[in-house]
Design an enzyme around this catalytic site. Structure first.
Site, PDB file in Angstrom:
ATOM      1  CD  GLU A  90      -3.049  -1.061   0.218  1.00 33.18           C
ATOM      2  OE1 GLU A  90      -3.053  -0.115  -0.586  1.00 33.18           O
ATOM      3  OE2 GLU A  90      -3.895  -1.973   0.197  1.00 33.18           O
ATOM      4  CG  ASP A 111      -5.533  -7.130  -7.734  1.00 37.13           C
ATOM      5  OD1 ASP A 111      -4.462  -7.399  -7.184  1.00 37.13           O
ATOM      6  OD2 ASP A 111      -6.416  -6.427  -7.211  1.00 37.13           O
ATOM      7  CD  GLU A 139     -14.805  -4.979  -1.408  1.00 35.21           C
ATOM      8  OE1 GLU A 139     -14.864  -4.538  -2.573  1.00 35.21           O
ATOM      9  OE2 GLU A 139     -13.734  -5.080  -0.795  1.00 35.21           O
ATOM     10  CD  GLU A 197     -10.369  -1.689  -8.123  1.00 36.67           C
ATOM     11  OE1 GLU A 197     -11.417  -1.180  -7.685  1.00 36.67           O
ATOM     12  OE2 GLU A 197      -9.321  -1.776  -7.453  1.00 36.67           O
TER      13      GLU A 197
HETATM   14  C1  DMJ Z   1      -6.319   0.458  -5.222  1.00 39.30           C
HETATM   15  O1  DMJ Z   1      -5.609   0.832  -4.093  1.00 39.30           O
HETATM   16  C2  DMJ Z   1      -5.423  -0.138  -6.229  1.00 39.30           C
HETATM   17  O2  DMJ Z   1      -6.064  -0.081  -7.447  1.00 39.30           O
HETATM   18  C3  DMJ Z   1      -5.029  -1.550  -5.915  1.00 39.30           C
HETATM   19  O3  DMJ Z   1      -4.304  -2.158  -6.933  1.00 39.30           O
HETATM   20  C4  DMJ Z   1      -6.192  -2.426  -5.574  1.00 39.30           C
HETATM   21  N1  DMJ Z   1      -7.382  -1.696  -5.516  1.00 39.30           N
HETATM   22  C5  DMJ Z   1      -7.424  -0.488  -4.789  1.00 39.30           C
HETATM   23  C6  DMJ Z   1      -8.753   0.166  -4.976  1.00 39.30           C
HETATM   24  O4  DMJ Z   1      -9.789  -0.716  -5.004  1.00 39.30           O
END
Ligand code: DMJ
Length: 933
Positions: A147, A294, A388, A406
């Site tokens: 993060e 992802d 979610e 997203e």
């Molecule tokens: C974001 O912090 C980024 O896109 C991350 O890769 C995963 N998704 C969150 C938002 O949903």
């Protein structure tokens, strides 16, 4: 790869090497033409309407950002319900969610480049000054490495990228002297100790002040991390290296990526969700494109775009093939097991996977992107937001929605690629829903439950970093943005990094990369890029035509089933038994069967037959559940049988002293010369060296013009075929490495390709089990010159049965031995992994024998969850609810009629071993169901 070869027919927008410079996108090139070619379909939105919506986005951003600055700053996040800042340690802990908060004014940093995109240059200038003045990166807080990288390091770098752009323009930021970059570098060094593992995978958390080791650090004991956590660093770290010249960051990020690539499951080419950072073992072996994985995939493709390193594209393409083969079940994307990729790992999808259509646009695979996006949009229309997690029949699985961006991201990319105004309407709906359901006086609040509309006191920083950027860009024309967005790539947090970095400070490139890519087959490369001229040839309605069949996919899912399942959840009762979950050894399941009026009959030949008598069910609801269960079982069986009924092939020894009397039943290959369409191939046999055929042959002179014998194992079947073909062989026989195996006792399978294009393989390839293979090997030993015929003339079982009743003719002793070694099994399963360890997955067992009147099915445990119809429950994609009674009856009858082979499966794997194998799968499945994202 040469630069010229990188992208056929794409032209170039940016002077650097790569077609992928189209990315910020990807689509930049395509969309220029798409928007200009648009002539039909949904009514194009007027410039005024687009401007109105763009202004609305600006107003919404002001509301969110203004309230954060007024009520929360310098705290990390705004609490929009109570109008105050969220400070770590001062509010009740929210577990892992709080790992993003480092007392470093997270939301401000995450918003920096959004301000410039939204043309708020003055506010940007103010914000940068505040960051430089107020932000401390040395707090005693344990933060998530992932993060902090994507939001804070990415935020600082995005801010720096646009600060230097503005400075160069000469109007704003004239005072700026790389201060954000210096902060980014300081933060980069703070994150580096996390990489101090033997694997090179970073620890998931680090203490900003005390690092990893000091006793005060309160971290450093973790053993696992998520794949995305370790694989989503390269863009920010490489940008930091290239901006500053300090190569160490890019090196560390590359090493982590190399390790993940090394650890991919070799036969499926998939990665799991979590991995042990010390041993590299997969901890969670489920695999999808959403939570936990992802952005690993996203960064492979984007690393190629930003850094121009072919190996990243090759890795991405390899994974992408696997995703499309196993996970993509358009319009769904369903998690599978990495070792048993035909087995679904769950029956629900998470909201994070909504980024994937956008990535598919970047890759140039528009059709599945349109399909999945459409499905997601319908879920949104039903619940106002994307929950979610939601099930394959589109029920809410987890009801929260933390204002994730997203879906807006994918909408933007699809609009750019297609120019279809439909996507502008989608964006409009998103804006309306946000204002209607999430807007509160102090900002926008996350949804606690999309069904009830209740709120959570939370506004995540990514809402400002991403959502407003994508929504604004969706409606913006080129002149609405003060710089050329196509010169930048979006990170996973939508921070902007300039594409010119690809040619700056390149000295770290490939330092730690493995040598393996060079061994991979080039045919796996997909060097094309999205090009609307090709994608929508003379057909502006293309996107619409793909969406049309999916129009009601969500709404028309069968409500009866949904209500029933939801009711059972609410009442605490167990949901009805699904066919894929059924275990014949589970007493509880047998009890449920009984309630549903389904009886389990063990046939003498080892098969198991299910028969339902609705009248014997405990209640009408149980009877209906029984019918649904039987229908699912029939679908599974029928799908499986379709896959399995492939004709076997034959290897006939024609030389002295066999003279054609030995006919060995062989499995076909899904690649190479199709013996059913061509004349047989005849030739002398020769063993290849190495015997496994997994590398270039060292004895090409021995196999040239001959049929090469190769042992199963170590690499893919297709790879063996290529190696012997390159040595001049005219055919190949793969011999099983499982000693004692025989087509008498094991079902045949066909050798599948390797997920790549196998058109280059021209020679015929057949598979022999060990016993049959040793007949040829013995013959070579005894007679040296052994000639064989490869053909589709496998011995017909019916004639064989007839022959069994015939008295032997005089000189038939050799014929008899040929008969004995000729398998009677006509079932041919498919094995796509060469490793024999995997074969149990594909072992076909009891076959369907719907002999009874009401409805009947057999159980066939392997691969059964791979059937998308099963996952949709009683929903079909045409949106019709199935009439269970009629359909079941019909299917039951057709099954009987159209499957003359249904009772052939006499030579079956022992039931115990099949059930044990199945049990193992189900246990794994159940375990994963319990896991949280
Ligand atoms: C974001 O912090 C980024 O896109 C991350 O890769 C995963 N998704 C969150 C938002 O949903």
């Amino acid at each position: 790869m040469s630069e010229a070869g990188g992208c056929r027919g794409c032209g170039s927008l940016v002077p650097q090497r790569t077609p992928w410079s189209l990315v910020a996108a990807t689509t930049a090139l395509c969309l220029v033409s798409a928007t200009s070619v648009w002539t039909a379909g949904a009514d194009p939105m007027s410039r005024e309407e687009k401007q109105k919506l763009g202004n609305q986005v600006l107003e919404m951003f002001d509301h969110a950002y203004g309230n954060y600055m007024e009520h929360a700053y310098p705290a990390d996040e705004l609490m929009p319900l109570t109008c105050r800042g969220r400070v770590r340690g001062q509010e009740p802990s929210r577990g892992d969610v709080d790992d993003a908060l480092g007392k470093f004014s997270l939301t401000l940093i995450d918003s920096l480049d959004t301000l410039v995109v939204l043309n708020k240059t003055k506010e940007f200038e103010d914000a940068v000054r505040k960051v430089l003045r107020d932000v401390n990166l040395d707090n005693d807080v344990v933060v998530s490495v992932f993060e902090t990288n994507i939001r804070v390091l990415g935020g600082l770098l995005g801010g720096h990228s646009l600060a230097i752009m503005l400075k160069e323009k000469g109007e704003h930021m004239q005072w700026y002297n790389d201060e954000l970059l210096q902060m980014a570098k300081q933060l980069g060094y703070k994150l580096l100790p996390a990489f101090n593992t033997t694997s090179g995978l970073p620890y998931p958390r680090i203490n900003l002040k005390f690092g990893m080791r000091k006793p005060e650090a309160r971290t450093g004991t973790e053993t696992d991390t998520c794949t995305a956590c370790a694989g989503t660093l390269i863009l920010e770290f490489a940008a930091l290296s290239r901006f500053t010249g300090a190569t160490v960051f890019e090196e560390y990020a590359r090493k982590a990526l190399d390790f993940l690539w090394e650890k991919r499951q070799r036969s499926s080419n998939l990665v799991g969700v979590t991995i042990n950072i010390h041993t590299g073992d997969w901890v969670r072996k489920d695999s999808g494109v959403g939570a936990g994985i992802d952005s690993y995939y996203e960064y492979l493709l984007k690393a190629y775009v930003l850094l121009g390193d072919d190996s990243f594209l090759e890795r991405f393409n390899t994974h992408y093939d696997a995703i499309m083969r196993y996970i993509s079940q358009p319009p769904l994307l369903l998690d599978v097991h990495i070792h048993k990729p035909m087995l679904n790992a769950r029956t629900w999808m998470d909201a994070l996977l909504a980024f994937f259509p956008g990535l598919q646009v970047l890759k140039g695979d528009i059709r599945p992107a349109i399909e999945t996006h459409e499905m997601l949009y319908q879920v949104i229309k039903k619940h106002n937001f994307l929950p979610e997690a939601f099930t394959t029949d589109f029920r809410v699985h987890w009801a929260q929605h933390p204002l994730r961006p997203e879906f807006a991201e994918s909408t933007y990319f699809l609009y750019k690629a297609t120019g279809d105004p439909y996507y502008l309407e989608v964006g409009k709906t998103l804006i309306e829903n946000l204002n209607k359901y999430a807007r509160v006086p102090c900002g926008f609040a996350a949804m606690k439950d999309v069904r009830t509309g209740s709120h959570e006191d939370r506004m995540d920083s990514f809402f400002l970093a991403e959502m407003f950027k994508y929504l604004y860009l969706l409606f913006a024309d080129k002149e609405d943005i003060i710089f050329d967005i196509e010169d930048y790539i979006f990170t996973t947090e939508a921070h902007l990094l300039p594409l010119w970095l690809s040619t700056t400070n390149q000295n770290t490139s490939k330092k730690n990369t493995t040598s393996e890519y060079t061994e991979l087959d080039d045919s796996n490369f997909d060097w094309t890029c999205p090009n609307t001229q090709i994608l929508f040839p003379n057909d502006p309605l293309y996107a619409q035509s793909i969406r049309e069949p999916l129009k009601n996919v969500v709404d028309k899912s069968c409500p009866r089933g949904i209500i029933r399942v939801e009711e059972s959840f609410r009442s605490g009762a167990k949901p009805p038994l699904r066919a894929r979950d059924f275990m014949a050894t589970n007493p509880e399941h047998l009890e449920i069967l009984k309630k549903m009026g389904v009886s389990l009959i063990h046939l003498k030949d080892g098969r198991v037959q299910l028969v339902q008598h609705a009248i014997q069910a405990a209640s009408s609801i149980d009877a209906e559940d029984g019918l649904r269960f039987m229908q699912e079982m029939i679908e599974l069986s029928s799908q499986q049988q379709k896959e399995q009924q492939l004709p076997p092939r034959a290897v006939q020894i024609v030389s002295h002293p066999f003279f054609g009397r030995v006919v060995l039943t062989a499995g076909p290959a899904q690649f190479g010369l199709d013996l059913s369409k061509h004349k047989e191939t005849r030739g002398f046999v020769a063993s290849s060296k190495p015997y496994n055929g997994c590398s270039e042959l060292t004895n090409p002179e021995a196999v040239m013009g001959k049929i090469a014998l190769i042992q199963r194992g170590q690499c893919m079947f297709a790879e063996k075929a290529r190696n012997i073909q390159n040595a001049g062989a005219i055919g190949g026989i793969v011999i099983d490495d499982n000693e004692g195996s025989s087509s008498d006792t094991a079902p045949l399978f066909q050798m599948a390709g390797d997920g790549k294009d196998t058109d280059d393989i021209k020679i015929p390839m057949l598979f022999l089990f060990s016993k049959e293979g040793s007949i040829i090997l013995d013959a070579i030993r005894d007679y040296e010159e052994v000639e064989v015929l490869l053909s589709d003339k496998a011995k017909d079982r019916d004639s064989e049965i007839e022959n069994e009743d015939q008295p032997s003719s005089e000189n038939d002793s050799q014929n008899q031995s040929a008969e004995q070694i000729t398998s009677s099994s006509q079932e041919v399963d498919s094995v796509d992994q060469e490793s024999s360890e995997e074969s149990s997955l594909n072992t076909h067992s009891e076959s369907l024998s719907p002999a009874d009147t009401d409805s009947a099915a057999s159980i066939s445990p392997s691969e059964q969850t791979s059937n998308p119809t099963e996952n949709l429950g009683t929903t079909n994609l045409d949106g019709e609810c199935t009439d269970l009674d009629n359909q079941l009856q019909e299917q039951s009858e057709t099954e009987e009629d159209s499957n003359p082979n249904v009772s052939w499966g006499k030579k079956v794997q022992p039931i115990d071993s099949i059930l044990a194998d199945w049990n193992e799968d189900i246990e794994a499945f159940e375990m994963m169901e319990k896991d949280e994202l």
